[in-house]
Design an enzyme around this catalytic site. Structure first.
Site, short mmCIF file in Angstrom:
data_model
loop_
_atom_site.label_atom_id
_atom_site.label_comp_id
_atom_site.label_asym_id
_atom_site.label_seq_id
_atom_site.Cartn_x
_atom_site.Cartn_y
_atom_site.Cartn_z
N HIS A 81 0.84 -1.20 0.00
CA HIS A 81 0.00 0.00 0.00
C HIS A 81 0.88 1.25 0.00
O HIS A 81 0.67 2.17 -0.80
CB HIS A 81 -0.93 -0.03 1.23
CG HIS A 81 -1.79 1.19 1.35
ND1 HIS A 81 -3.15 1.14 1.22
CD2 HIS A 81 -1.47 2.49 1.59
CE1 HIS A 81 -3.64 2.37 1.36
NE2 HIS A 81 -2.64 3.20 1.59
N GLU A 82 1.87 1.29 0.90
CA GLU A 82 2.71 2.50 1.01
C GLU A 82 3.54 2.71 -0.25
O GLU A 82 3.65 3.83 -0.74
CB GLU A 82 3.63 2.41 2.23
CG GLU A 82 2.94 2.38 3.59
CD GLU A 82 1.83 3.40 3.74
OE1 GLU A 82 1.93 4.50 3.17
OE2 GLU A 82 0.84 3.09 4.42
NI NI Z 1 -2.47 5.30 1.82
#
Ligand code: NI
Length: 175
Positions: A141-142
């Site tokens: 996600h990051e």
């Molecule tokens: Ni995010």
């Protein structure tokens, strides 16, 4: 310093961020301080530099027990700069995600279940980890933020995308 987190729709979230070329500098230390302050203030599980408008390949995450699997090892408090992600095996896993740049919403997102990641810490030391499950999800996600990708772009089934207070999923954290 707590910084404003950009929200979806801001074109700065769609950029491909630039690699960091100088480590152990006062500028990098200040960026990381601001990112930590901002993530803690908003109770996030992770934050990427582009989310505060900084066009660099820097993410932070972790430092908490896994909310979904309290018995699993906690995700370590991590600074990851200029990351490389390599899936380990073909297996995907779907799970709920939230994002500080998409406040008030949750989506059901497919991710690689297992992967290797490598990159640099703030002093320029390279490290590598093999991870799976929630840790792997947070990293993906990051690092997506560094390529201008927000999790809704990965949602396949929009029946599983909705408002946090309607869905009522207490164990989902914003990243
Ligand atoms: Ni995010």
């Amino acid at each position: 310093m707590i910084r404003e987190v950009l929200r979806m729709g801001d074109p700065r979230l769609l950029r491909v961020a630039q690699p960091v070329t100088a480590f152990a500098t006062p500028q990098l230390a200040e960026l990381l301080r601001d990112m930590r302050d901002t993530m803690a203030h908003l109770d996030g599980a992770g934050l990427a530099a582009p989310q505060i408008g900084v066009d660099l390949r820097v993410v932070i995450f972790g430092g908490f027990a896994n909310p979904r699997y309290p018995d699993a090892p906690p995700v370590p408090d991590t600074v990851l700069i200029n990351p490389d992600l390599t899936p380990f095996g073909e297996e995907e896993e779907e799970g709920w995600e939230g994002c500080l740049s998409v406040p008030g919403l949750r989506g059901w997102v497919p991710r690689w279940k297992r992967l290797y990641y490598a990159g640099y810490d703030e002093s320029g030391r390279r490290f590598e980890r093999r991870v799976e499950g929630f840790h792997a999800r947070v990293v993906q996600h990051e690092c997506d933020h560094l390529d201008g990708i927000l999790y809704p772009m990965r949602v396949r089934d929009f029946r599983r995308f909705g408002f946090t207070d309607v869905l009522d999923l207490p164990d989902v954290v914003d990243e």
